[in-house]
Design a protein around this motif. Structure first.
Motif, mmCIF file in Angstrom:
data_model
loop_
_atom_site.group_PDB
_atom_site.id
_atom_site.type_symbol
_atom_site.label_atom_id
_atom_site.label_comp_id
_atom_site.label_asym_id
_atom_site.label_seq_id
_atom_site.Cartn_x
_atom_site.Cartn_y
_atom_site.Cartn_z
ATOM 1 N N ALA A 49 -10.745 5.588 -3.988
ATOM 2 C CA ALA A 49 -10.893 4.231 -4.528
ATOM 3 C C ALA A 49 -10.192 3.217 -3.636
ATOM 4 O O ALA A 49 -10.724 2.130 -3.364
ATOM 5 N N THR A 50 -9.016 3.550 -3.167
ATOM 6 C CA THR A 50 -8.268 2.650 -2.296
ATOM 7 C C THR A 50 -8.973 2.497 -0.957
ATOM 8 O O THR A 50 -9.011 1.408 -0.378
ATOM 9 N N SER A 187 11.704 20.422 -1.325
ATOM 10 C CA SER A 187 12.882 21.232 -1.005
ATOM 11 C C SER A 187 13.843 20.494 -0.087
ATOM 12 O O SER A 187 15.031 20.810 -0.038
ATOM 13 N N SER A 188 13.344 19.486 0.622
ATOM 14 C CA SER A 188 14.183 18.706 1.527
ATOM 15 C C SER A 188 15.071 17.713 0.784
ATOM 16 O O SER A 188 15.905 17.049 1.392
ATOM 17 N N GLY A 189 14.874 17.601 -0.545
ATOM 18 C CA GLY A 189 15.687 16.679 -1.329
ATOM 19 C C GLY A 189 14.989 15.386 -1.678
ATOM 20 O O GLY A 189 15.532 14.566 -2.421
ATOM 21 N N GLU A 190 13.790 15.186 -1.170
ATOM 22 C CA GLU A 190 13.034 13.977 -1.491
ATOM 23 C C GLU A 190 12.362 14.101 -2.852
ATOM 24 O O GLU A 190 11.895 15.176 -3.228
ATOM 25 N N THR A 191 12.307 13.000 -3.562
ATOM 26 C CA THR A 191 11.515 12.902 -4.781
ATOM 27 C C THR A 191 10.411 11.891 -4.522
ATOM 28 O O THR A 191 10.682 10.746 -4.147
ATOM 29 N N LEU A 192 9.177 12.313 -4.702
ATOM 30 C CA LEU A 192 8.014 11.482 -4.414
ATOM 31 C C LEU A 192 7.336 11.070 -5.706
ATOM 32 O O LEU A 192 7.284 11.847 -6.663
ATOM 33 N N ALA A 193 6.818 9.860 -5.730
ATOM 34 C CA ALA A 193 6.092 9.385 -6.907
ATOM 35 C C ALA A 193 4.885 8.576 -6.484
ATOM 36 O O ALA A 193 4.948 7.803 -5.522
ATOM 37 N N LEU A 194 3.793 8.761 -7.194
ATOM 38 C CA LEU A 194 2.550 8.038 -6.958
ATOM 39 C C LEU A 194 2.080 7.480 -8.289
ATOM 40 O O LEU A 194 2.010 8.210 -9.284
ATOM 41 N N GLU A 199 -6.912 2.090 -15.741
ATOM 42 C CA GLU A 199 -8.052 1.302 -16.202
ATOM 43 C C GLU A 199 -8.827 0.776 -15.008
ATOM 44 O O GLU A 199 -8.243 0.383 -13.992
ATOM 45 N N GLY A 200 -10.148 0.746 -15.133
ATOM 46 C CA GLY A 200 -10.965 0.312 -14.010
ATOM 47 C C GLY A 200 -10.931 1.356 -12.902
ATOM 48 O O GLY A 200 -10.835 2.560 -13.161
ATOM 49 N N GLU A 201 -10.998 0.921 -11.668
ATOM 50 C CA GLU A 201 -10.937 1.839 -10.540
ATOM 51 C C GLU A 201 -9.544 2.467 -10.459
ATOM 52 O O GLU A 201 -8.534 1.789 -10.693
ATOM 53 N N PRO A 202 -9.470 3.756 -10.126
ATOM 54 C CA PRO A 202 -8.159 4.428 -10.069
ATOM 55 C C PRO A 202 -7.402 4.111 -8.770
ATOM 56 O O PRO A 202 -7.052 5.001 -7.983
ATOM 57 N N TYR A 203 -7.143 2.830 -8.568
ATOM 58 C CA TYR A 203 -6.454 2.417 -7.358
ATOM 59 C C TYR A 203 -5.002 2.897 -7.348
ATOM 60 O O TYR A 203 -4.371 3.063 -8.401
ATOM 61 N N ILE A 204 -4.469 3.067 -6.162
ATOM 62 C CA ILE A 204 -3.035 3.307 -6.000
ATOM 63 C C ILE A 204 -2.319 1.988 -6.270
ATOM 64 O O ILE A 204 -2.631 0.965 -5.647
#
Length: 249
Positions: A49-50, A187-194, A199-204
């Motif tokens: 979508a993006t 495992s490197s210690g990073e926490t990722l979030a998306l 609603e509408g197009e599933p844009y980021i």
């Protein structure tokens, strides 16, 4: 020019890591957005979508290994029209791309930093470039990347090996829009979030990277809105090639 490359990397440093990790993971329960779809499915739809969006506004920052921060705050479309600001460390520059030409306007310190690999050129050229809209060479790949939406989104989907292990979280809001949060702890210690629009197009709508070497966040908005940068006035514009040539003469 290194300064431009660094500023452009804000998005790919923060977005691509979080986004590409967004495939895999669990499925949703009954009554939730994207009902029955796995994190893999949701992330893939968000990428597409993006990618298909005609335009968007990108705003974010990322910390580099040396402790400095790079920023981007740019509206861009599929035709590479763009306008906004980019920054590195304590400097900022305005950017416009229109009619296949990129213009940058920074202060003296910005140009000192951008040209620091060429100290003599920086000393001579930075005072002349400051405050002016500088017309960049058409073949300057680093400069062109600032306003390349297609390339920017492609960079998000470059490393297929990152596409595993995200988990569905709760719904929340990003700039007033409902979003589903997907997360992953590495495992490197990073926490990722998306964050994906429900609603509408599933844009980021947003990506975040916490911990690790390059923490940062990027927010996406104004999907589909026209991007119409104006050509800078001729009396406020200088040509980088001409200035460089004059300094060598």
């Amino acid at each position: 020019m290194r300064g431009i490359k660094v500023a452009t990397a804000v998005a790919t440093a923060s977005v691509s890591v979080a986004l590409l990790a967004g495939c895999g993971g669990d499925s949703g329960g009954d009554g939730k957005p994207f009902d029955g779809q796995s994190a893999d499915d949701i992330a893939a739809k968000a990428v597409e979508a993006t990618r298909q969006a005609k335009s968007m506004h990108v705003k974010g920052d990322t910390r580099l290994g040396d402790g400095s921060t790079v920023t981007i705050d740019v509206s861009v479309d599929q035709e590479k029209n763009c306008q906004g600001t980019i920054g590195a460390a304590d400097t900022r520059a305005d950017v416009r791309h229109t009619e296949a030409t990129l213009f940058l306007r920074g202060d003296e310190q910005y140009w000192q930093n951008a040209l620091k690999q060429q100290p003599e050129a920086a000393r001579k050229m930075a005072p002349e470039l400051q405050g002016k809209w500088v017309r960049m060479p058409a073949n300057d790949a680093a400069a062109a990347g600032v306003c390349d939406k297609r390339g920017f989104v492609a960079a998000m989907d470059e490393d297929k090996s990152e596409r595993q292990g995200m988990k569905r979280g709760d719904t929340t809001e990003v700039n007033g829009e409902e979003a589903l949060k997907l997360t992953k702890e590495k495992s490197s210690g990073e926490t990722l979030a998306l964050y994906v629009a429900t609603e509408g197009e599933p844009y980021i709508l947003r990506t975040e990277t916490e911990g690790g070497e390059n923490p940062g966040s990027v927010t996406f908005s104004d999907y589909g809105k026209p991007v119409s940068p104006e050509q800078p006035p001729a009396d406020q514009t200088v040509d980088m090639k001409e200035v460089a040539g004059g300094q060598r003469a």
